[in-house]
Design an enzyme around this catalytic site. Sequence first.
Site: not given
Length: 544
Positions: A372-374
Amino acid sequence: MTNMIQNPVLPGFNPDPSICVVGDDYYIATSTFEWYPGVQIHHSKDLINWRLVSRPCNREALLDMRGEPDSCGVWAPCLTYSDGLFHLIYTDVKRFDGNFKDAHNYLTTCETIDGMWSDPVYMNSSGFDPSLFHDDDGKKWFVNMVWDHRHQNNRFGGILLQEYCPQQKKLIGEITNIYKGTKLAITEAPHLYKHNGYYYLITAEGGTFSTHAMTMARSKNLHGPYEDDPYGYLLTAKDNQDLGLQRTGHGDIFETSTGETYLVHLCGRPYKGATRCVLGRETGIQKTYWTEDDWLRVEDAVTDGLPKMQVKAPNLPEHKWPKAKERCTFDEPNLPIDFQWLRTPYPETFMDLSACKGKLRLIGKQSLGSLYEQALIARRQQAFAYKAQTSIEFDPVNFQQTAGLICYYNTSKFHYCYISVDDDGNRFVDIMSCLADPSLSLVFPLRDGHMGEWKTDARFALPKTGAIHLRADVDHHQLVFSFSLNEHVWNKLPVNLDMTILADEAGVGEGCHFTGAFVGMACQDVSGQQCHADFDYFEYLELE
């Protein structure tokens, strides 16, 4: 003296090429999978020298891959030009494990290759590898392979054809399965052409690994029936494992402004004596010719269909592009085009080029296993040997905050040289590796006998404050990390790391990954406090 094309023309992760010719300009579109922005487009004027000019799928309306598994995302774009517009067809694959694929196909258009592309037109979801054919009567036809999820059937169920209406902006009319493929099977990557009264259908077969091939069929009628090429494969290396180019297949044919015919194709270069392609699936070019009975053949091949490392270039003026800088200092308002990130259309949530002048700030996000969020910015590895280096200012306050230099393939294949802090507030540098298989990523032995992703034998203490330089030295299958306090005296971390895990072929379930190795910068804060790391520069120097 005849100029030569050196293959691959697009080294590193640049698979599934589609080529478009507009006057004296040549454009190749390639797959990007989970990397953002989506679809790479390279430009050339001589077929020898290429430069990256555009990634069209650069906003949420066109592409949002948050949550998509590794090797999903953008598959096999098709780039064409007609009616004063570039037409880009692409697939966004949401899932591909198991029986179902969930592959959604779209069309976007633009007057210029590097302009603002239109919001997408939804086409269908029946399969992947779509392309658009502009017939000489003005009609437009959409083809894609059909995915058959039924357990008793061939998953690759043939090539579907349907008309596209640009006025209504949708597919119309009957859907026809025009081709079931050859005995090699796994029939995909369809492209239609018209030549000398025949409709030609190019497909890729045999899977995208060692048995890959490009095949051809033809018919006097667009809807078939199509007869297979009696010569066999148009291009393959499957029976010649000693060739420098392997995995050759998936591609597109085109005619130059000088009237010569070439093809672009997918290929891979395994390490000598090995099968793994750390550089991923690349793009090559072969010169071709039409036979007297109107079949296409690869020119000068000892056996028809063998790919060559060097190919005769067309008689065009040589056109070199300015050489890219080896060291990027983040002085511009936008990220250099060589860099990409993972999945999200909102890079402003994790990166900032204005917060600290001349530096790239990464705001710590989720773990390296997140879909999802890196906070990870990286560029392709494009040579077997290279040096990558960066400088990082980073002051973590707890063990859940890390930042550093990473050699990355996907969420289950990476080597990470990171800075963090122990429970007493002391900074250190260490290495974390994830070893090519989700089932193995949590069974890497530690010094204390526990199991996990972490490799701690390389830990070194660092000063409490100040910039730290990190370096990755890659020599074919081997990777060594180093750190420095001043960029002059380097301290090697005493671990020789295996670069071959950063390959499609590595791990259980071989044949399920399709990208290539990257190297870049990353920052994690799984405590949710959003710590940040400032990177002063990034250097990438190819050695071979």
